[in-house]
Design an enzyme around this catalytic site. Sequence first.
Site: not given
Length: 421
Positions: A13, A31, A36, A81, A118, A258
Site C-alpha cells: 500500500v 519504513d 527494505r 493490520t 484497514t 486483506c
Amino acid sequence: MGERIVVVGLGYVGLPLAVALARKFEVIGFDIDANRIGELRQNYDRTREVDEETLKSSTLKLSSDRSHCSGADVFFVTVPTPVDQQNRPDLSALIAATRIVAESIDGTKRPTIIYESTVYPGVTEGICGPEIEKASGLKRGRDFRLGYSPERINPGDRQHTIDRITKVIAGEDGEVLDQMERIYGAVTEGGVFRAASIKAAEAAKAIENAQRDINIAFMNEVTQIFAKIGVSVWDVLEASRTKWNFLPFEPGLVGGHCIGVDPYYLSHLAEELGHNPQVILAGRGTNDGMGRWIADTLHAEGGGKAGRALILGLTFKENVPDLRNSRSFDLVERLSELGYDVDVADPFADAAELQSIHGLQLTEPDGEAYDFVVGAVAHQTYRDLAPDRLNSWVKDGGTLADIKGIWRGLTLDPSIRRWSL
C-alpha cells in the site's frame, strides 16, 4: 510543491502511494525495515508493485531513520493490520507507527495524520487519536487532526492502480476533507468520494472485503455439494454466467492479508458490541477449511493411498510474491498429515522467506513424476504450461488436480486421472 509529506510503511500500500504522491509533493517514504529501504534505493521492489524504472525516476526520498519524519505537514500511515493466532485484530504495527508519528509531530504546523491501514470502525478516532495525544502531549483538533482513506491496492492488478481508482476520504472536519481531496485529487484520475464520517470510511473498507469473502464462501460450499454428485462447479459456472445478473465469483483457496483478514476485524467489532456475526464467520470458516477439504477429497479419490505430491503455487494469489496468510499451506499441511511426501513449487515465492517461515524448500519439478500434482495458484506461468510438460510431472495412473480450472482445455495423456473442483 505544497505540503511536506511522510508515508509510514512501504509495503503493498505505502510504496505505490508514496511514489504517486512524490510526483506532486515533497515526500519521504519511511519504513523501519532498513533492508527494505536498501532494496528500494537500489530500485528493487520485492512486492513487484512498482517497477525498476519508476523507482529510478521517482523523486521519493527513502529512510529508515525516524528523525527524517519530523515536522511533516501530512503523515500517511500504511502499515499492515493482521490477525493473531486466535484471529483477533493485531494492531501492534499500527500502534507502533502511530507512536513514530506522535514523536515526529510539530504541533505548530497542526499536521494531518491520514490512516490507510484497514481497521474496524472506531480505531482511527478511538485508539489512534488518543495514542498520539498520549505519546506527544498534544491535543487532537488543536495541534493535529485525523483523516482516513481506505486503501484499495489489489496486489498484482495493473488496471486498478492508485492513480486510477476512486479514493474514499474522511476527515474530522471540512478543512481536513478539503486538504485530502486536494492531495488525493492531485494523484488519481478516479477522483474522490467524501464519506459521511471516518467511521463510515473505515466500515466501507471492512465490508468491501467481507462481501467478497462471503460470496466466495458460497461458491466453495456449493462446490463441495456438487462434488458429492460428481458435478464440476466449473461446468455449473459456465452455464450460470449466461444469465445477465449472475455474479461470477469463483471457488478456491482464499487467504492473503486483506480478504482473509478483514472479515475478522468486522466480526471483532460485532462481538464487542454484543452481536453474534453469523454470516461473516460462517463464510470465513468455510474458506479457512477449503484447503483441508481439497486434500481430504483428493486422498479419497486416490483410494486412500498416500504417495508423492507436488503443489504448484504457494503465494496467496496469482502472479504476486506474497506468502502471507496463504491457504496453500493448508494443503501442504493436510497432505503431509495424511502421509504424503510433499514437494512445493512457485515461480514468485521467495525461497529464503519460505524456508525461514514455513520450513519448506522450493522444488524445480523436472525430475521424477508424482502421484498427485495439484495446481493450487493460477500463476500465468502455470496457465501457460504445455501439455507435454504437465504429462511429464504426473505418473501413469497419477492424478492432476486442477483447483482453479486452468487446464480444462488441455488434452493430456489418457493415463492421467484428472480432478477439479
